[in-house]
Scaffold this motif. Structure first.
Motif, mmCIF file in Angstrom:
data_model
loop_
_atom_site.group_PDB
_atom_site.id
_atom_site.type_symbol
_atom_site.label_atom_id
_atom_site.label_comp_id
_atom_site.label_asym_id
_atom_site.label_seq_id
_atom_site.Cartn_x
_atom_site.Cartn_y
_atom_site.Cartn_z
ATOM 1 N N VAL A 18 -59.840 -10.884 -88.739
ATOM 2 C CA VAL A 18 -60.924 -10.798 -89.729
ATOM 3 C C VAL A 18 -61.632 -11.923 -89.283
ATOM 4 O O VAL A 18 -61.534 -13.188 -89.387
ATOM 5 C CB VAL A 18 -60.226 -11.005 -91.158
ATOM 6 C CG1 VAL A 18 -61.417 -11.330 -92.103
ATOM 7 C CG2 VAL A 18 -59.414 -9.744 -91.561
ATOM 8 N N GLU A 48 -71.239 0.794 -93.554
ATOM 9 C CA GLU A 48 -70.347 0.698 -94.499
ATOM 10 C C GLU A 48 -70.920 -0.015 -95.821
ATOM 11 O O GLU A 48 -70.434 0.204 -96.691
ATOM 12 C CB GLU A 48 -68.924 0.149 -93.943
ATOM 13 C CG GLU A 48 -68.150 1.137 -93.228
ATOM 14 C CD GLU A 48 -66.968 0.785 -92.658
ATOM 15 O OE1 GLU A 48 -66.193 -0.332 -93.460
ATOM 16 O OE2 GLU A 48 -66.293 1.278 -91.592
ATOM 17 N N ALA A 68 -63.918 -5.748 -97.718
ATOM 18 C CA ALA A 68 -63.962 -5.570 -96.230
ATOM 19 C C ALA A 68 -64.553 -4.276 -95.780
ATOM 20 O O ALA A 68 -64.957 -3.329 -96.393
ATOM 21 C CB ALA A 68 -62.458 -5.444 -95.817
ATOM 22 N N THR A 69 -65.086 -4.368 -94.563
ATOM 23 C CA THR A 69 -65.651 -3.141 -93.850
ATOM 24 C C THR A 69 -65.190 -3.580 -92.300
ATOM 25 O O THR A 69 -64.455 -4.216 -91.903
ATOM 26 C CB THR A 69 -67.279 -3.351 -93.610
ATOM 27 O OG1 THR A 69 -67.554 -4.446 -93.031
ATOM 28 C CG2 THR A 69 -68.049 -3.427 -95.151
ATOM 29 N N THR A 70 -65.532 -2.448 -91.434
ATOM 30 C CA THR A 70 -65.160 -2.325 -90.184
ATOM 31 C C THR A 70 -65.920 -3.722 -89.410
ATOM 32 O O THR A 70 -66.864 -4.168 -90.170
ATOM 33 C CB THR A 70 -66.042 -1.044 -89.412
ATOM 34 O OG1 THR A 70 -65.483 -1.428 -88.013
ATOM 35 C CG2 THR A 70 -67.486 -1.166 -89.754
ATOM 36 N N ARG A 77 -61.014 -6.633 -85.932
ATOM 37 C CA ARG A 77 -61.071 -5.708 -86.629
ATOM 38 C C ARG A 77 -61.874 -5.434 -87.897
ATOM 39 O O ARG A 77 -62.031 -4.223 -88.158
ATOM 40 C CB ARG A 77 -59.446 -5.258 -86.928
ATOM 41 C CG ARG A 77 -58.484 -5.544 -85.477
ATOM 42 C CD ARG A 77 -57.123 -5.273 -85.767
ATOM 43 N NE ARG A 77 -56.434 -4.051 -86.415
ATOM 44 C CZ ARG A 77 -55.845 -3.607 -87.025
ATOM 45 N NH1 ARG A 77 -54.517 -4.625 -87.003
ATOM 46 N NH2 ARG A 77 -55.421 -2.600 -87.417
ATOM 47 N N TRP A 78 -61.974 -6.339 -88.672
ATOM 48 C CA TRP A 78 -62.505 -6.051 -89.952
ATOM 49 C C TRP A 78 -63.662 -7.318 -90.196
ATOM 50 O O TRP A 78 -63.204 -8.567 -89.625
ATOM 51 C CB TRP A 78 -61.697 -5.971 -91.055
ATOM 52 C CG TRP A 78 -60.429 -4.909 -90.864
ATOM 53 C CD1 TRP A 78 -60.935 -3.734 -91.354
ATOM 54 C CD2 TRP A 78 -59.163 -5.073 -90.721
ATOM 55 N NE1 TRP A 78 -59.608 -3.030 -91.252
ATOM 56 C CE2 TRP A 78 -58.733 -3.950 -90.833
ATOM 57 C CE3 TRP A 78 -58.520 -6.174 -90.197
ATOM 58 C CZ2 TRP A 78 -57.116 -3.731 -90.427
ATOM 59 C CZ3 TRP A 78 -57.235 -6.029 -89.903
ATOM 60 C CH2 TRP A 78 -56.609 -4.767 -90.135
ATOM 61 N N LEU A 111 -55.061 -5.990 -95.856
ATOM 62 C CA LEU A 111 -55.261 -5.227 -94.860
ATOM 63 C C LEU A 111 -54.396 -5.391 -93.613
ATOM 64 O O LEU A 111 -54.220 -4.505 -92.703
ATOM 65 C CB LEU A 111 -56.836 -5.797 -94.044
ATOM 66 C CG LEU A 111 -58.132 -5.320 -94.743
ATOM 67 C CD1 LEU A 111 -59.293 -6.113 -94.345
ATOM 68 C CD2 LEU A 111 -58.254 -4.146 -94.883
#
Length: 165
Positions: A18, A48, A68-70, A77-78, A111
């Motif tokens: 992250v 997103e 969170a988003t991509t 990863r996020w 996540l």
């Protein structure tokens, strides 16, 4: 308990699960860390964020909250977006800055992340004094239940303050 690291460098180049974005409430990009993450991460992040704005966050993301988003094209990863408070000489907003860190950690844990990279939230255009921000950030992550918490500081002066806190 987390291992806490301090790195002088570019948060968008971190190889972690992250990356925390010091976002503005619109979630639609901006300057500083926010702009850098959106530029390097590519249009997937913005797409997103637009979905979030079209849904639950129509009025924007409240200060201290996290979502969170991509991570798009980033190595992470996020991206966890959080809105830091603007510094005030007349109002104590430390609880909001602490909430940025704690809520980002909570979202990362939900996540399944094991590593997270934070910038120095609110210390840029929001004018939070670096020493105070470092103390609040370290206190907020001290009991993190994640393997690695990394503070990625863009300039040497901020890095030195964070490593002394």
């Amino acid at each position: 308990m987390a291992t806490i690291e301090h790195v002088l460098g570019d948060i968008t180049a971190q190889d972690v699960d992250v990356i925390v974005n010091a976002a503005n409430s619109s979630l639609l990009g901006g300057g500083g860390v926010d702009g850098a993450i959106h530029r390097r991460g590519g249009p997937e992040i913005l797409a997103e964020c637009r979905e979030l704005r079209a849904g639950h966050y129509g009025g924007g993301l409240p200060t201290g909250q996290a979502v969170a988003t991509t991570a798009g094209r980033l190595g992470a990863r996020w991206v966890v977006h959080t809105v830091g408070p603007v510094w005030s000489d007349t109002e104590d907003r430390a609880h909001l800055l602490e909430a940025c860190h704690r809520n980002s950690l909570r979202v990362a844990a939900e996540l399944g992340a094991t590593s997270i990279a934070f910038p120095a939230i609110s210390t840029g255009v929001y004018r939070w004094p670096v020493g105070s921000a470092a103390e609040i950030a370290h206190r907020a992550v001290a009991d993190a239940e994640i393997d690695l918490v990394r503070f990625v500081l863009f300039d040497r002066a901020t890095y030195e303050v964070f490593t002394r806190s």
